[in-house]
Write an enzyme that holds these catalytic residues in place. Structure first.
Site, PDB file in Angstrom:
ATOM      1  CB  SER A 187      -0.941   0.220   1.131  1.00 19.49           C
ATOM      2  OG  SER A 187      -2.101   0.630   1.094  1.00 19.49           O
ATOM      3  CG  ASP A 205      -7.546  -3.009  -2.844  1.00 14.74           C
ATOM      4  OD1 ASP A 205      -7.929  -2.513  -2.362  1.00 14.74           O
ATOM      5  OD2 ASP A 205      -6.271  -3.129  -3.024  1.00 14.74           O
ATOM      6  CG  HIS A 229      -5.936  -2.027   0.517  1.00 15.55           C
ATOM      7  ND1 HIS A 229      -5.419  -1.527  -0.911  1.00 15.55           N
ATOM      8  CD2 HIS A 229      -5.380  -0.782   1.400  1.00 15.55           C
ATOM      9  CE1 HIS A 229      -4.286  -0.997  -0.947  1.00 15.55           C
ATOM     10  NE2 HIS A 229      -4.315  -0.530   0.594  1.00 15.55           N
TER      11      HIS A 229
END
Length: 271
Positions: free
Chosen positions: A96, A218, A247
């Protein structure tokens, strides 16, 4: 233990001879998010684990709101950690926001990174003209207001949406725990930095080979973003879209994600 090691809960595990792997977690988690992957690495690699400043296990007194108002603060932290450990070159795995932090650090010091493995990465979360990031500004404003008004309730609602499951699942409970461990004012500040950042203009400056790994579904990062990264990065890159949801697939689908990450860590694009 020095201040840097203490501040980031820095750990180096494994005695492998194949090189150094640096694992960097995303927003709302800490280094424990890699617990399914680490046992598969320690025989072949030395593995660096650390907590981003502001994560639950870190000392909130060390969090500098001005420094971490942009992602550059995190990139400087990463470079400082590599310097402290005298790392000459590493394989960097970032999840991320930490995937983006790795991109920024590699622009400054490409010599330190042999490859970047980018899990659930995005250069911008906000939609824009001819760009689908996944969020409208109004949605982010509502998210920030929810964090301000009742952080615990917000965590309980955000965790299942982000992970992709219900509150009874182990992975959602784990993410809820690490999310709730963050001091609320710090969590809001970090979220605003993460969700409002835009590094699209810097992508052509990245020359380190990039392995882009993405879930099919996601909430935060549409699949189209992985193709956007592939198209705009300055160096070689490949994309793999996994049949996983959420995610945080390393939590929700470790049986899918772990072998994929291992393959991208072990083999180069040319292979």
């Amino acid at each position: 233990m020095g201040i840097l090691e203490e501040a980031h809960n820095l750990r180096v595990v494994g005695e492998g001879k194949r090189g150094m792997v640096v694992l960097a977690h995303g927003f709302g988690t800490d280094q424990s998010v890699w617990r399914h992957l680490v046992p598969h690495l320690v025989a072949d690699y030395r593995v660096v684990l650390f907590d981003n400043m502001g994560a639950g296990p870190t000392n909130p007194d060390y969090f500098d709101f001005a420094r971490y108002a942009t992602l550059d603060g995190y990139a400087l932290d990463l470079l400082a950690i590599l310097h402290e450990l005298r790392v000459a070159s590493c394989i960097y795995v970032g999840h991320s926001v930490s995937a983006v932090v790795g991109l920024l650090a590699s622009i400054s010091r490409p010599d330190l990174f042999s490859k970047l493995v980018l899990l659930s990465a995005t250069p911008r979360l906000l939609n824009d003209v001819d760009y689908h990031g996944g969020f409208e500004q109004e949605e982010l404003d509502e998210l920030f207001e929810g964090m301000r008004s009742n952080y615990k309730a917000w965590c309980s609602g955000f965790a299942p949406l982000c992970v992709g499951g219900d509150m009874e699942s182990v992975s959602v409970q784990e993410f809820s725990r690490t999310l709730f461990n963050i001091r609320p004012d710090i969590a809001l500040s970090v979220a605003q930095t993460v969700f409002q950042s835009d590094v699209r203009s810097l992508l052509p400056l990245v020359t380190t080979p990039c392995h882009i790994v993405q879930s099919t579904k996601d909430l935060a990062v549409p699949v189209a973003v992985s193709e956007y990264l592939h198209k705009h990065l300055g160096g070689d890159s490949i994309v793999e879209v996994m049949p996983s949801e959420g995610h945080l697939p390393q939590l929700s689908s470790p049986e899918i994600v772990t072998p994929v990450l291992l393959r991208h860590i072990q083999y180069d694009i040319a292979s």
